[in-house]
Scaffold this active site. Sequence first.
Site, short mmCIF file in Angstrom:
data_model
loop_
_atom_site.label_atom_id
_atom_site.label_comp_id
_atom_site.label_asym_id
_atom_site.label_seq_id
_atom_site.Cartn_x
_atom_site.Cartn_y
_atom_site.Cartn_z
N LYS A 1 40.03 23.13 1.78
CA LYS A 1 39.49 23.47 0.58
C LYS A 1 38.18 23.78 0.24
O LYS A 1 37.79 24.70 -0.54
CB LYS A 1 39.77 22.07 -0.45
CG LYS A 1 41.28 21.63 -0.71
CD LYS A 1 41.41 20.19 -1.09
CE LYS A 1 43.09 19.90 -1.10
NZ LYS A 1 43.47 18.59 -1.57
N GLN B 1 40.54 13.31 -2.85
CA GLN B 1 41.61 13.48 -1.92
C GLN B 1 42.24 12.13 -1.91
O GLN B 1 41.84 11.19 -1.61
CB GLN B 1 41.12 14.03 -0.55
CG GLN B 1 42.23 14.10 0.42
CD GLN B 1 42.89 15.35 0.12
OE1 GLN B 1 42.46 16.30 -0.48
NE2 GLN B 1 44.11 15.49 0.52
N ASP C 1 43.12 19.20 -10.04
CA ASP C 1 44.13 18.91 -9.29
C ASP C 1 45.54 18.72 -10.57
O ASP C 1 46.55 18.74 -10.21
CB ASP C 1 44.43 17.27 -8.89
CG ASP C 1 44.10 17.15 -7.50
OD1 ASP C 1 44.71 18.21 -6.81
OD2 ASP C 1 43.21 16.42 -6.86
#
Length: 307
Positions: free
Chosen positions: A72, A116, A139
């Site tokens: 990422k 995460q 997200d």
Amino acid sequence: MKLYGAIVSADNSKLKTQTSIMTISGTQLAKEIKENVKGKVAEAIKEFGRPPHLVVILVGEDPASQSYVKGKGKDAEEVGFKSTTIRKPDTISEKELLNLIHELNADEDVDGILVQLPLPKHIDEDKVIETIDKSKDVDGFHPANVAALWQKRPCIYPCTPKGIIKLLDKAGVEIEGKKAVVIGRSNIVGLPVSKLLLDRNATVTIAHSRSLNLPEVTSHADILVVAIGRPKFVTADMVKPGAAVIDVGVNRDPDSGKLCGDVDFDSCAEIASVITPVPGGVGPMTRACLMENTLECFLNKMHQQQK
Ligand code: GUN
């Protein structure tokens, strides 16, 4: 597309069926999406004086999470974002983590926050997700965003489901009117991808690894999405000839130790019309869509400030 063709052998005695499979390259499509984001970042810098800033928080040292977070950060830099990775030990308390998120929420310089998952057991993931400011929720996991998705209101599309739909579109797979079966019911993939397929007028069945008569269910699927995290769980007998097979799994093959998906690629590729590989299928698309979402959060904020 897969081409079915009969080949007559030289002595004319045998008929064979030749197939050519279309493997959908997530790597290639992700590259195109990131190029597009990169162009828009250059414009954004001219207009707003700075690039979008993505902050990724990694708690603990799980090797898979470390690798995802590294990817990422790499993609964020590639498209021209400011990218920060905050690493915390798995001994961090829930309160400390929530405080960190509050600080990032209040920081004008931060446009996207991603924590995460999974988190260590002593930290309540739902609390963490709820704490991220919904305008910085790249997200698309915040409950307000999930509600908006299910109510067909404007929202941030979660990265993996969004990437799957883009892959299907790129491969020219018709979604409308088709039967889709999704194996997996997670908040991250199974449920939201089912909703996105439904919104494209597919008829969707949501199944799981212990669904009764699963091969019977999946063998009717024109589109089969598998997201359960079980190496090579889907075998050729479960795939309808000509189906589009999307493999979301990232596992280690217990025999070879190599990366593999939830789908037994070699056998299923013989049956499917299109299929995603692991690695190089859905994974790069998730990250490319994260870049799009970060840009979207940034632009929303900037346009809001101009009002
Ligand atoms: N863990 C596995 N997939 C994801 C994802 O898309 N976002 C976050 N935050 N964690 C994950």
